[in-house]
Design an enzyme around this catalytic site. Sequence first.
Site, PDB file in Angstrom:
ATOM      1  N   LYS A 167      43.985   8.082  -9.035  1.00 15.57           N
ATOM      2  CA  LYS A 167      43.460   9.448  -9.064  1.00 15.57           C
ATOM      3  C   LYS A 167      44.475  10.437  -8.500  1.00 15.57           C
ATOM      4  O   LYS A 167      44.749  11.480  -9.085  1.00 15.57           O
ATOM      5  CB  LYS A 167      42.155   9.527  -8.280  1.00 15.57           C
ATOM      6  CG  LYS A 167      41.492  10.901  -8.306  1.00 15.57           C
ATOM      7  CD  LYS A 167      40.222  10.946  -7.460  1.00 15.57           C
ATOM      8  CE  LYS A 167      39.141  10.070  -8.007  1.00 15.57           C
ATOM      9  NZ  LYS A 167      37.864  10.197  -7.257  1.00 15.57           N
ATOM     10  N   GLU A 201      50.461   0.890  -3.494  1.00 11.25           N
ATOM     11  CA  GLU A 201      50.688  -0.304  -4.307  1.00 11.25           C
ATOM     12  C   GLU A 201      50.904   0.059  -5.771  1.00 11.25           C
ATOM     13  O   GLU A 201      51.828  -0.454  -6.432  1.00 11.25           O
ATOM     14  CB  GLU A 201      49.492  -1.261  -4.184  1.00 11.25           C
ATOM     15  CG  GLU A 201      49.242  -1.786  -2.786  1.00 11.25           C
ATOM     16  CD  GLU A 201      48.320  -0.893  -1.960  1.00 11.25           C
ATOM     17  OE1 GLU A 201      47.830  -1.365  -0.924  1.00 11.25           O
ATOM     18  OE2 GLU A 201      48.104   0.281  -2.361  1.00 11.25           O
ATOM     19  N   GLY A 230      35.776   5.195  -6.559  1.00 18.37           N
ATOM     20  CA  GLY A 230      36.631   4.174  -7.158  1.00 18.37           C
ATOM     21  C   GLY A 230      35.890   2.948  -7.638  1.00 18.37           C
ATOM     22  O   GLY A 230      36.106   2.464  -8.752  1.00 18.37           O
ATOM     23  N   ARG A 231      34.983   2.431  -6.828  1.00 19.77           N
ATOM     24  CA  ARG A 231      34.267   1.203  -7.201  1.00 19.77           C
ATOM     25  C   ARG A 231      33.166   1.459  -8.221  1.00 19.77           C
ATOM     26  O   ARG A 231      32.515   0.519  -8.679  1.00 19.77           O
ATOM     27  CB  ARG A 231      33.726   0.519  -5.954  1.00 19.77           C
ATOM     28  CG  ARG A 231      32.906   1.418  -5.050  1.00 19.77           C
ATOM     29  CD  ARG A 231      32.795   0.798  -3.656  1.00 19.77           C
ATOM     30  NE  ARG A 231      32.113   1.657  -2.699  1.00 19.77           N
ATOM     31  CZ  ARG A 231      32.700   2.634  -2.013  1.00 19.77           C
ATOM     32  NH1 ARG A 231      33.983   2.917  -2.212  1.00 19.77           N
ATOM     33  NH2 ARG A 231      32.021   3.331  -1.125  1.00 19.77           N
ATOM     34  N   GLU A 260      32.347  -2.705   0.447  1.00 19.51           N
ATOM     35  CA  GLU A 260      32.996  -1.434   0.726  1.00 19.51           C
ATOM     36  C   GLU A 260      31.970  -0.309   0.812  1.00 19.51           C
ATOM     37  O   GLU A 260      32.157   0.660   1.547  1.00 19.51           O
ATOM     38  CB  GLU A 260      34.049  -1.110  -0.343  1.00 19.51           C
ATOM     39  CG  GLU A 260      34.946   0.066   0.016  1.00 19.51           C
ATOM     40  CD  GLU A 260      36.139   0.202  -0.908  1.00 19.51           C
ATOM     41  OE1 GLU A 260      37.127  -0.539  -0.721  1.00 19.51           O
ATOM     42  OE2 GLU A 260      36.080   1.026  -1.832  1.00 19.51           O
ATOM     43  N   HIS A 268      31.065 -28.448  -7.231  1.00 20.50           N
ATOM     44  CA  HIS A 268      31.959 -29.546  -6.862  1.00 20.50           C
ATOM     45  C   HIS A 268      32.850 -29.184  -5.682  1.00 20.50           C
ATOM     46  O   HIS A 268      33.842 -29.862  -5.424  1.00 20.50           O
ATOM     47  CB  HIS A 268      32.798 -29.953  -8.073  1.00 20.50           C
ATOM     48  CG  HIS A 268      31.973 -30.463  -9.213  1.00 20.50           C
ATOM     49  ND1 HIS A 268      31.613 -31.787  -9.334  1.00 20.50           N
ATOM     50  CD2 HIS A 268      31.386 -29.822 -10.256  1.00 20.50           C
ATOM     51  CE1 HIS A 268      30.865 -31.942 -10.411  1.00 20.50           C
ATOM     52  NE2 HIS A 268      30.709 -30.763 -10.990  1.00 20.50           N
ATOM     53  N   LYS A 290      45.448   2.009   5.275  1.00 19.45           N
ATOM     54  CA  LYS A 290      46.526   2.688   4.547  1.00 19.45           C
ATOM     55  C   LYS A 290      47.398   3.501   5.499  1.00 19.45           C
ATOM     56  O   LYS A 290      48.634   3.507   5.396  1.00 19.45           O
ATOM     57  CB  LYS A 290      45.936   3.605   3.485  1.00 19.45           C
ATOM     58  CG  LYS A 290      45.244   2.912   2.328  1.00 19.45           C
ATOM     59  CD  LYS A 290      44.692   3.942   1.353  1.00 19.45           C
ATOM     60  CE  LYS A 290      43.959   3.314   0.198  1.00 19.45           C
ATOM     61  NZ  LYS A 290      43.394   4.325  -0.724  1.00 19.45           N
TER      62      LYS A 290
END
Length: 529
Positions: A196, A202, A257-258, A343, A374, A494
């Site tokens: 955005k 990153e 964001g999510r 979050e 398993h 951050k």
Amino acid sequence: MQVPLRPAWLALAEHARGIKHRHLRDLFAADTERFAHFSLRHGPLLLDYSKQRLAQPTISLLHQLAEQASWRSWVERMRAGEAINHTEGRAVRHADLRAGNAAPPEVKAVLGRMASFCEQIHSGSWRGFSGERITDVVNLGIGGSDLGPRMAVHALAAFEHPDLNVHFVSNLDSADLASTLTRLNPRSTLFIVASKTFTTLETMANAHTARQWVMAAANDDRAIARHFVAASTNLPATAEFGIAPENVFEFWDWVGGRFSLWSAIGLPVALAVGYRNFEQLLAGAHDIDEHFFNAPAEANLPLTMALIALWNTNFLEAHSHGVFPYSHSLALLPSHLQQLEMESNGKRANRDGLAVDYSTNPILWGEAGTNGQHSFFQLLHQGGALVASDFIALGKSDFPLPGHHSGLLASCLAQSSALAFGQTVEEARAAGIPEHLLPFRRFPGNQPSTTLVLPELTPFTLGQLIALYEHKVFCLGVLWNLNSFDQWGVELGKQLAGRLAPCIRDEAPTDSLDASTRGLIEHLRQFRH
């Protein structure tokens, strides 16, 4: 007002003392119609919560709590565009992104541009700098700009476009980007930079490295406009990078964001499966929006999911929640839900800034079935920890092969049943287990679970599934009196990383750092030479 002071909360605490030790065996024995009484349907979707450790009085008290928390009022405030994300002064309008004909004009405009762009890529009219057709798309993003789209593309593999491969790179670790680029051709690769602000550490580190990779092949700045597009709001920064303004797809600060899969952040999904299928994804989510906004509490699937989660977390003290999709295509769903739930509601300050004295979001984790059976399912059966679970099953396989799906469904139902009812020593003895092995073959059971059945996995039902969990998160925020839409803990990390990077490069002193961090930096510096 702290949530536990609500009358229904106190009544639930008293009620829990009487029911929390009842076994699911007893609850089923007391109600032969328990499945009918504790399951909900929305069209072909089925939510079976009969294996939860609750009874009808529990549900009645939980509905009272929802009313006392004014959940309907909060829904209307969200729909009206009120800034319910009060710490950032933002509205929460992700439902507007998938509202179809009722979507805001700015949303329709961006969706129209996305449709046109997808057509250019799929038809081959968009070409790379050397005239080659685009064969690979790499999404560069992190968090909500990666997890949701990555999950959706994997989930809809049965619908993927045959001539286009979509990849995702999120990690700052160079191994993520480097291992992807080694398999690609810079002349036929398109990058989507999903940020955005166009400043995410990153994402921008990966974007600049990808830019250098393209430039090494093209040796011409004009090539960047043919190989990079962006989902962003920072037009000056995207222009400086070399991305043409018409290739920047906007989204807005009222899109968290999510919750951004439905916006321009979903561009890799539209490219992977085609824009018409992306529209169906939006339509499925909108269908659940309408259900959530209009269904009464007793028939409301997202509210019911939230109330069950609160009951397990705050009254049964289940602080771990497993999500087990019995679908390889949904293998990445738990990762997406980890961000969506933890979050959003992993908070210790309520909406009034007061420290909460009750548990909020449980730790969410999961794995696709049958793989988990398993490995960690042993702990669920005999480990002693109370773990609530969601099982997700498909009525039909998206990749049908003879004999596979019936076995998969049998495993799903067997696990939820075994977790609920266990096996007594008497039952093990009756099954012929030797006496010296009986202690090892006893399974306590009484692990609560919900089973959600989708008729099949399509773009529409995937949209429904994701929206169900989104609205569950919203309801839990209301019930716990939290702002589900900020994430200041993420921001703190951050900020600290920005301060420490120069120290690691030996460009800044470490005197003010704690002894551990200072010692670790001094140790790591030796590997830079």
